[in-house]
Each structure stands twice: as structure tokens, then as C-alpha cells.
Write a protein that holds these residues in place. Structure first.
Motif, PDB file in Angstrom:
ATOM      1  N   PHE A 456       0.836  -1.211   0.000  1.00 16.60           N
ATOM      2  CA  PHE A 456       0.000   0.000   0.000  1.00 16.60           C
ATOM      3  C   PHE A 456       0.875   1.267   0.000  1.00 16.60           C
ATOM      4  O   PHE A 456       0.663   2.205  -0.750  1.00 16.60           O
ATOM      5  N   PHE A 457       1.878   1.253   0.858  1.00 20.45           N
ATOM      6  CA  PHE A 457       2.686   2.469   1.032  1.00 20.45           C
ATOM      7  C   PHE A 457       3.665   2.713  -0.111  1.00 20.45           C
ATOM      8  O   PHE A 457       3.974   3.842  -0.432  1.00 20.45           O
ATOM      9  N   ILE A 458       4.148   1.630  -0.724  1.00 21.57           N
ATOM     10  CA  ILE A 458       5.151   1.821  -1.776  1.00 21.57           C
ATOM     11  C   ILE A 458       4.483   2.032  -3.132  1.00 21.57           C
ATOM     12  O   ILE A 458       4.943   2.824  -3.945  1.00 21.57           O
ATOM     13  N   LEU A 459       3.373   1.342  -3.357  1.00 19.72           N
ATOM     14  CA  LEU A 459       2.778   1.415  -4.696  1.00 19.72           C
ATOM     15  C   LEU A 459       1.901   2.644  -4.896  1.00 19.72           C
ATOM     16  O   LEU A 459       1.511   2.936  -6.014  1.00 19.72           O
ATOM     17  N   ASN A 460       1.592   3.345  -3.832  1.00 24.54           N
ATOM     18  CA  ASN A 460       0.758   4.535  -3.996  1.00 24.54           C
ATOM     19  C   ASN A 460       1.599   5.786  -3.918  1.00 24.54           C
ATOM     20  O   ASN A 460       2.336   5.995  -2.957  1.00 24.54           O
ATOM     21  N   SER A 461       1.439   6.605  -4.968  1.00 25.13           N
ATOM     22  CA  SER A 461       2.159   7.871  -4.920  1.00 25.13           C
ATOM     23  C   SER A 461       1.178   8.957  -4.520  1.00 25.13           C
ATOM     24  O   SER A 461      -0.038   8.760  -4.545  1.00 25.13           O
ATOM     25  N   VAL A 462       1.725  10.104  -4.137  1.00 26.45           N
ATOM     26  CA  VAL A 462       0.854  11.159  -3.633  1.00 26.45           C
ATOM     27  C   VAL A 462       1.110  12.466  -4.336  1.00 26.45           C
ATOM     28  O   VAL A 462       2.250  12.851  -4.569  1.00 26.45           O
ATOM     29  N   ASP A 463       0.060  13.137  -4.649  1.00 24.60           N
ATOM     30  CA  ASP A 463       0.187  14.501  -5.135  1.00 24.60           C
ATOM     31  C   ASP A 463      -1.029  15.252  -4.616  1.00 24.60           C
ATOM     32  O   ASP A 463      -1.807  15.802  -5.373  1.00 24.60           O
ATOM     33  N   LEU A 464      -1.192  15.206  -3.309  1.00 20.47           N
ATOM     34  CA  LEU A 464      -2.431  15.731  -2.734  1.00 20.47           C
ATOM     35  C   LEU A 464      -2.283  17.130  -2.154  1.00 20.47           C
ATOM     36  O   LEU A 464      -3.226  17.682  -1.633  1.00 20.47           O
ATOM     37  N   GLY A 465      -1.074  17.678  -2.223  1.00 18.97           N
ATOM     38  CA  GLY A 465      -0.888  18.966  -1.565  1.00 18.97           C
ATOM     39  C   GLY A 465      -0.727  18.748  -0.074  1.00 18.97           C
ATOM     40  O   GLY A 465      -0.771  17.628   0.434  1.00 18.97           O
ATOM     41  N   TRP A 466      -0.584  19.811   0.634  1.00 15.54           N
ATOM     42  CA  TRP A 466      -0.199  19.687   2.039  1.00 15.54           C
ATOM     43  C   TRP A 466      -1.281  19.135   2.927  1.00 15.54           C
ATOM     44  O   TRP A 466      -1.028  18.404   3.874  1.00 15.54           O
TER      45      TRP A 466
END
Ligand code: NAD
Ligand SMILES: CC(C)=CCC/C(C)=C/CC/C(C)=C/C=O
Length: 810
Positions: A456-466
Motif C-alpha cells: 500500500f505504502f510503496i505502490l501509492n504515490s501522492v500529489d495531494l498537496g499539504w
């Protein structure tokens, strides 16, 4: 030691001094090159005339103009290119600082070719200098006169230890190739390209190979043949066909061959008269060896136009060959001369098949009015570059990577691509020594449950802002607890990692000077605008700066009954605000900026990181009119103070603008007081010394804490996500508007609004943007004095509030 060994050793030693790494040094060297091309244009042109019979205008148009463009681009963008580049993260690294740091490779060998001797030698050099390398420059010995001019002139303008010129032919180049380099940038033919790669392999030196090959040109019967043939004739006969990306041959249906020949003939006459030999714009073959090589290629082909030649003058007329067979001599290798063979194909399918049978070319040209034809050609073939309905011009577009593929080369350059090609893009991840619990999912003993979390933690990237990141951090903390099934490692409030400030010495890191100049010429406040003005007033900013029409614009009107009270908005920590310093104030044309040192820092306030101060400025009205940008329940205040902070590790707004909280703006509203506010006097006086655009002055012994309350008294504030309030209105701002107002007397207000002038020369009054729609955003209000629990409690609190308020992360 040979001459070549000495040059390389000197360049290496100079590189090791570290001076080529300084951005200021790089810019100075690039500016010196600019000067060379301004001051020595006639010497340069005279040499190229002797080598290739190019006219002075031709040399400028095809060689030095492009270099000027590349130099301007590099000088204007270097700071941005060289700055660390934050990247998207996966959930595992969400709380880390993850970025790419471009760094110089070392000593680069640049081997140039003769056909555009300045363009192909100096353009890679611009990239090498910009990227902070040393470079050994080996011009082609074939362009005898130009090589000599380069050898003489370059050391007069640029650092001759860092960028030595080594002249010579094959033996000298081979001696150079025996030395160790950190990159070899070669331009020339593919046969030598293989030798270069072989030599480089011994030291595992990376190479850029700018090679050539036969660039096909398909002319569809569905197109304007007059225009197509004029463009092809220009592409082919410029520099006598000695252009790496010249259309090598034409593929067309037999039914249009005669018309193609006639149209090419017409264009030849239009460009080079009836007698190209006497036309100043028609060049010569570089030497008799190449003359013989090209003339030999004519064997077995039918000349449809041209064909005249004179060996002693290295002259070959613009020539068209008809009904050429694939087996013909002229089709066996790159022509690199003014012969234009026409081959018949039954249509697009056969043209594509023919192209795909050959090596991947450097350029591929397709002329057609039918987009389907163009699309099929791009989809079903491969080449270094692709142009529809024109020739050569892609070379002049600095934002396109220029380079080959397969047999036509590897690597690419121009503009930022040159910088990247000659840099090492170093991956950096700076983790703090806290949040250890989260790591347990990767530590032995490995279990399927931990693997599930790791997936879950490695395969998901984030671009959600702060906001999203904060929420996710909260989830991570919970996960850490779950995974561990023990008490999680307590947070350490202080990181032991400290960033070196980027762009030290920048007075205004928030925006580059060039950006500010470009922008200021185009926008104005409503008070400046008059009907005969061409500048854009606030309602028309979005036409020029699309972000100004976005959905998260600032300022806004805050409706106090609609704000959401949030107990997870803690107080701030101000660092450095009580220091006494000298600050510079500058009239920026739209307002006056008071530069703050980067040592002034800001943390806390539920901001997602550490921020460095950049500058502060005021928004005011005029003649008794209010001038704040934000309004509360529709009320506009007399003046507003904005203190701009930029998040670490960003060095500029350009870097921060993709982060919803890349900028933290602290805003204070002023209220009219009967007495003067004595702390404003030195600021007001300084404005009197910066009346005109561009003027600046220093305020000695300034203390920010004199004009704003201490952080302990600033626990009550509004928070929302928004934008800069001047173009380009970047939507990267976490806004904090404090409840505490600051006092100012009406006398002081009058003094402020009467001091400065806009860039247009008019009095600088009413410098505020009207309020913008909220567009569904939520405004939060901190809950003064709310008791904050442990760190875990705090994160979970923030997440539950913020996750529930998706309005905040639109
Ligand atoms: N892709 C591009 O940007 C580009 C630009 C210009 C030319 N070209 C290609 O270059 C070719 C024409 O140039 P050229 O090759 O005749 O130029 P050239 O003869 O000037 O050779 C290029 C360089 O290679 C060196 N060299 C030649 N033989 C060598 C050897 N045996 N060992 C080591 N070094 C050697 C030369 O000293 C010279 O500096 C064409 O194929 C053309 O398409 C490509
Ligand atoms: C003047 C314009 C619009 C484009 C220049 C195109 C041109 C002749 C590029 C030459 C590129 C080059 C160095 C090729 C290498 O052989």
C-alpha cells in the motif's frame, strides 16, 4: 605529456578548484560568450565564408542566431535548472524531503563537425558551462579557418583553463580519446561515432552522439505542391545540402513526380537565381574530397535539374534526380550535398515500409494536407525528430530535444535538454530520525501483514498537496501503531537535518528578476488602468495568466459566520524575527518589497514543513480609501501586510508553485488609530527614497518583531488555501490571516500612499486585487487556546477535520 594530455589535465585541475560549479561563474562565462558573438561577428563570418562560402547573413541566420537564443535561455533559466527539483513521493516517503539535485559531471570532451562549425561546437559548450562542467573543445579540422578563429577567440572570452580549445585532426582527436573524460559529446558521421563509443567504453564514459543519416521526405499528393517543394528546396540546398537534417531524398507517387521537379526548379530559381554559382546565398562543398564523394553518387541516376559543377571551386549546382531506384549509388549513404533524388512509391503504405527498412533517421519529413497521413507517419515510423509540412525548423525550437535515435545518434540537447544531458541528476532523499514506527513494515521479521502495508505504502504515490499529506501522515502514524502493535516511537520535534539555503544572497528568491520584468510589463492594478492603456487590469489578468482565472484565487472575503472552527490549528514559531538587521526595500513597479533574509524562518501553524522568509510588502488604498486585499464580512481595511515565506527546499516560486502549500503567506490587517504607530516611521521614510520603479534603499537596524506581535500573541487566525494576489496568481499559497490587527494613523496612511509611483509613472495608490470567489473552499479559524494533546492525537485530529473537508483540497 602531449598537448592534448596537458589540456585535459589543466581542465581537470581547474574543475577541481570548484569554480565552474558556482552559478554566478557559469552565468559570467555565458555572458562572455554572448559578448564574443556581438563583438566578433565579422571575424566569425569571414572565416565561415572562407570555409563554406556562407554569406555573413547566412552565418548569422543559421549559426549565431541560434547560439544567441541558447545563451539567452541558459542565462535566464540557469538558476531554475540548477535548483533542486522536488519530486512526487510514495506514501512511504511522504514525510521525507525527496528531490533531484543536478550536479556537474566533470570534464566534458566536445568534438565538433565542420558543416555548421559554430552551432554544433558552441551549442554543446553552452550546455557544458551551464551544467557547471569543464570542457575540452575540439573543433573540426575540416573547417580550417573557423577552427583557427575558435582557437584564437575563445580563450580571450572564457576561462581558458576550464574550457581549453584543442585543434587538430584524426591523430589529435585520437590522443584526446585516450584521456579520461566524464562525458564525450560528439557530432559527426556514424562511422566515427562508433569509434568514439569504443574509446569511451574503456572508462565507461557516457557519450552523446549527434550523428546523421538519410532523412526521408514523403510528399503526399494531397498537398499544396508549390509550398511543399519550396520548403523542401530550402531544407535541401541550404548550406549546399551539408546539413545533418537536410531532407536526403523525396518519396512520392509517380503521378506527381513531374510537378515536384518543376516546383523544386522554380524554388531553386527563386532562391538562387538562374545561376546559383554567382549567388551569394549559395554555398560551396567543404573540400575536394567531399566534392568527389558527392559527384560519384550521381553515377547511374538521371539528372532532372542542375548537375553543373566545378571541382576547382567545389561548386555543385542544386540538383534534382528523377526515377531513382533504391539500389542507386546515391541511395546507399547519406548524401550530405545538393543532390535531391526522387523515388516513386505507390502511396503512404509503401513509403512507410521503405522508411522502416532503413536505419532510423535523424529527421523525418512528411508533407500532406491530410492529418490522417501525418498521424500514420508519426505512429508507424521512428526518427530523431519529425516535421510535418516543413524542414529544418525544429532545430531552432529550444524547447524541443534535438538528437537522433538508433543509427542517427543517442542523447539529445538544446535548451534545458543540454543542461540535463551534461548533468548528473542526483537522487536525494532526506529522512528525519523520527517516525520509526512506519518503517517496521520493511524490517524483519517479514510477515504477510507487513507486506500488505508495504504494498500500500510503496505502490501509492501522492500529489495531494499539504492538506492531503497531513491527513496521510496521520494515517501513517495510525498504521505504524497497528503494524507495530506496540507504542509508536515518539516524535522528535526537531529534525537533525538542516538544509543549506538555496540561492544564498538572493534578495527576492520568490520570483526571478526576469519573470518580474516580463510580467510587470503586462499587468496593472485598476487604479493604473485607463482606456488607452494596453496593460491588463485585474479583471483581464486571466487572459494573460491562466492561473488568475483558477478556482483557488486570493484574496477572498471571509464571512465570519461561515468559517469552520478547527482546534488543530496550533500557534506558529517565528525564528529570527527579533534579530536586528539591515533590510533592502525596492520599488517593484506595482508595490514596494522589503527583502527578508532566509534566516528568518517559520514553523508550526499546521503548515506542512519549514518555511524561509522571502519578503514583505503592503497593499494600500489612497486618499482615505481603504486598501486591504482580504475583507471580513465585506469590510475592507485601510491596509494589509503580507509576509511571504517559501517552503524548504524550494528556492523559487517556480519550484514551489506545484505544491498547494509551497508558499506560506502571513497577512495582517491594519486598523486606523488616533496615534501614530512609531514602528512604521522608518518604513514610511524608506518608501520616500524608492519613489520610482527599480529604485532601492536600505533600512538599517530593522526588527520584524517591532511591526508584528510575537508568535505567542498570534494564536487566532483564519486559514485557507489560495493563490498569490498578483500575476501569475500561482495557486500555491497556504494563507494565514491573523485576527490581531495592526495600528496605523490616518497621517501615516496618507504618507504611505503618496510616496511611490507605479512602473507607469502614475501615483502608486489602490494597490489591491478585488476579492475572488471562494469556489467551494472552506475557511478555517483556529480555536484560540485549545489544549493540544500528544503528537498522535494532534495528527489524527488534523486528519479527521481535514479529510472531512474536501473543499480544502480542491
Ligand atoms: N546530428 C547532428 O547534430 C549533426 C550535426 C552536424 C553534422 N552531423 C553529421 O556529421 C557528418 C558530417 O560530419 P563529418 O563526420 O564529416 O565531420 P568531421 O569530418 O568534421 O568529423 C567530425 C569530428 O570527428 C573527428 N574525427 C574524424 N575522424 C575521426 C577518427 N577516425 N577518430 C576520431 N575522431 C575523428 C574530427 O576531427 C571532427 O572533429 C554527417 O553525417 C552529418 O549528418 C550531425
Ligand atoms: C533559420 C531557421 C528557422 C532554422 C535554422 C535551421 C537550420 C539550417 C539548422 C541547421 C542545424 C544544424 C546545425 C544542422 C547540423 O548539421
Amino acid at each position: 605529456m602531449s598537448r592534448e594530455q596537458q589540456a585535459v589535465a589543466r581542465a581537470r585541475k581547474a574543475f577541481e578548484t570548484g569554480r565552474s560549479k558556482s552559478v554566478e561563474h557559469r552565468i559570467r562565462q555565458l555572458k562572455n560568450l554572448q559578448r564574443l558573438f556581438t563583438e566578433k561577428q565579422s571575424v566569425i563570418s569571414a572565416a565561415v565564408k572562407k570555409d563554406l562560402n556562407k554569406s555573413e547573413v547566412g552565418t548569422q541566420l543559421y549559426e549565431t542566431l541560434g547560439l544567441e537564443g541558447e545563451l539567452n535561455t541558459a542565462i535566464n533559466h540557469l538558476k531554475e535548472w540548477a535548483a533542486p527539483r522536488p519530486v512526487e513521493k510514495n506514501l512511504l516517503t511522504i514525510s521525507d524531503t525527496v528531490y533531484i539535485k543536478p550536479e556537474p559531471l566533470g570534464v566534458v570532451l566536445i568534438i565538433g563537425a565542420w558543416n555548421y562549425p559554430w552551432a554544433v561546437t558552441i551549442q554543446p559548450l553552452i550546455g557544458a558551462i551551464a551544467a557547471g562542467n569543464a570542457a575540452v573543445i575540439k573543433p573540426s579540422e575540416v573547417c580550417v579557418h573557423t577552427a583557427k578563429v575558435m582557437e584564437d577567440l575563445l580563450p580571450l572570452y572564457i576561462d581558458k583553463e576550464l574550457y581549453p580549445v584543442v585543434t587538430g585532426g584524426v591523430p589529435e582527436t585520437q590522443e584526446l580519446l585516450r584521456q579520461r573524460f566524464d562525458h564525450i559529446f560528439y557530432t559527426g558521421n556514424s562511422v566515427v561515432g562508433k569509434l568514439i563509443m569504443e574509446a569511451a567504453a574503456k572508462n565507461l564514459t557516457p557519450v552523446t552522439l549527434e550523428l546523421g543519416g538519410k532523412s526521408p521526405c514523403y510528399i503526399d499528393k494531397n498537398c499544396d505542391l508549390t509550398i511543399a517543394c519550396r520548403r523542401v528546396a530550402w531544407g535541401k540546398y541550404t548550406n549546399c545540402g551539408q546539413t545533418c537534417i537536410a531532407p536526403d531524398y523525396i518519396l512520392c507517387e509517380p503521378s506527381i513526380q513531374d510537378r515536384v521537379i518543376e516546383e523544386v526548379k522554380k524554388a531553386i530559381k527563386e532562391f538562387y537565381t538562374d545561376n546559383p554559382k554567382t549567388c551569394p546565398d549559395y554555398g560551396r562543398i567543404i573540400n575536394q574530397r567531399h566534392f568527389k564523394r558527392i559527384m560519384n553518387m550521381l553515377e547511374g541516376s538521371t539528372v532532372a535539374a542542375g548537375g553543373d559543377n566545378e571541382e576547382s571551386d567545389c561548386y555543385i549546382a542544386p540538383t534534382v534526380l528523377r526515377d531513382v531506384k533504391p539500389e542507386a549509388k546515391v541511395m546507399q549513404e547519406e548524401i550530405f550535398g545538393p543532390l535531391l533524388p526522387i523515388l516513386s512509391v505507390s502511396g503512404l503504405d509503401e513509403a512507410i515500409k521503405f522508411i522502416n527498412k532503413g536505419e532510423k533517421p535523424l529527421a523525418l519529413y512528411c508533407f500532406s494536407s491530410d492529418n490522417k497521413v501525418i498521424n500514420r507517419m508519426t505512429d508507424e515510423t521512428s526518427s530523431g525528430g519529425f516535421l510535418a509540412n516543413d524542414c529544418l525548423v525544429h532545430f531552432s525550437v529550444g524547447s524541443l530535444p534535438f538528437g537522433g535515435v538508433g543509427n542517427s545518434g543517442m542523447g539529445c540537447y538544446h535548451g534545458k535538454y543540454s543542461f540535463d544531458q551534461l548533468s548528473h541528476l542526483r537522487s536525494c532523499l532526506i529522512k528525519k530520525l523520527n517516525m520509526e514506527g512506519v518503517n517496521s513494515m520493511r524490517y524483519p521479521p517479514h510477515t504477510p501483514k507487513k507486506l500488505g502495508w508495504a504494498r500500500f505504502f510503496i505502490l501509492n504515490s501522492v500529489d495531494l498537496g499539504w492538506v492531503g499529506r497531513m491527513a496521510l501522515l496521520a494515517v501513517m502514524a495510525v498504521v505504524a501503531a497497528v503494524v507495530l502493535q506496540t507504542t509508536s516511537v515518539p516524535f522528535k520535534e526537531k529534525s537533525n537535518v538542516h538544509f543549506k539555503p538555496f540561492h544564498q544572497g538572493d534578495s527576492e528568491p520568490i520570483r526571478s528578476a526576469s519573470h518580474r520584468t516580463a510580467v510587470s510589463a503586462q499587468w496593472c492594478y485598476q487604479s493604473q488602468y485607463s482606456c488607452d492603456d494596453t496593460c491588463r487590469d485585474p479583471i483581464r489578468w486571466a487572459a494573460q495568466f491562466p492561473s488568475c482565472g483558477g478556482l483557488r484565487q486570493s484574496p477572498i472575503n471571509i464571512v465570519s459566520t461561515k468559517v469552520h472552527v478547527n482546534s488543530a490549528l496550533p500557534p506558529f514559531n517565528f525564528i529570527g524575527h527579533t534579530n536586528t538587521i539591515n533590510i533592502t526595500v525596492e520599488n517593484k513597479g506595482h508595490s514596494a518589497h522589503f527583502a527578508l533574509p532566509q534566516s528568518f524562518r517559520l514553523t508550526g501553524g499546521a503548515l506542512p514543513g519549514h518555511y524561509r522568509a522571502a519578503q514583505f510588502h503592503f497593499h494600500w488604498g489612497g486618499n482615505g480609501r481603504p486598501g486591504s486585499e482580504h475583507t471580513i464580512d465585506g469590510e475592507q481595511f485601510p491596509m494589509e501586510l503580507h509576509i511571504v515565506h517559501i517552503k524548504e527546499p524550494y528556492g523559487s516560486l517556480a519550484e514551489a508553485e506545484h505544491d498547494m502549500a509551497g508558499i506560506a503567506l502571513l497577512a495582517f490587517l491594519f486598523e486606523e488609530s488616533s496615534d501614530d504607530n512609531p514602528h512604521l516611521d522608518s518604513l514610511i521614510a524608506s518608501l520616500g527614497r524608492v519613489k520610482n520603479n527599480g529604485s532601492s534603499t536600505v533600512i538599517p537596524n530593522f526588527r520584524l518583531s517591532d511591526i508584528i506581535p510575537s508568535d505567542k500573541d498570534l494564536f487566532s487566525y483564519y486559514r485557507y488555501v489560495g493563490s498569490m494576489t498578483t500575476p501569475g496568481c500561482e495557486q500555491a499559497v497556504a494563507w494565514t490571516l491573523f485576527h490581531r490587527t495592526l495600528p496605523i494613523s490616518s497621517r501615516q496612511l496618507d504618507a504611505i500612499t503618496q510616496q511611490c509611483r507605479f512602473w507607469t509613472g502614475q501615483p502608486m495608490t489602490d494597490i489591491f486585487r478585488p476579492t475572488q470567489p471562494l469556489d467551494g473552499r472552506v475557511v478555517y479559524r483556529s480555536k484560540a487556546g485549545a489544549a493540544l494533546g500528544g503528537v498522535m492525537h494532534w495528527w489524527v485530529g488534523v486528519s479527521s477535520v481535514l479529510l472531512g473537508r474536501t473543499g480544502l483540497i480542491h
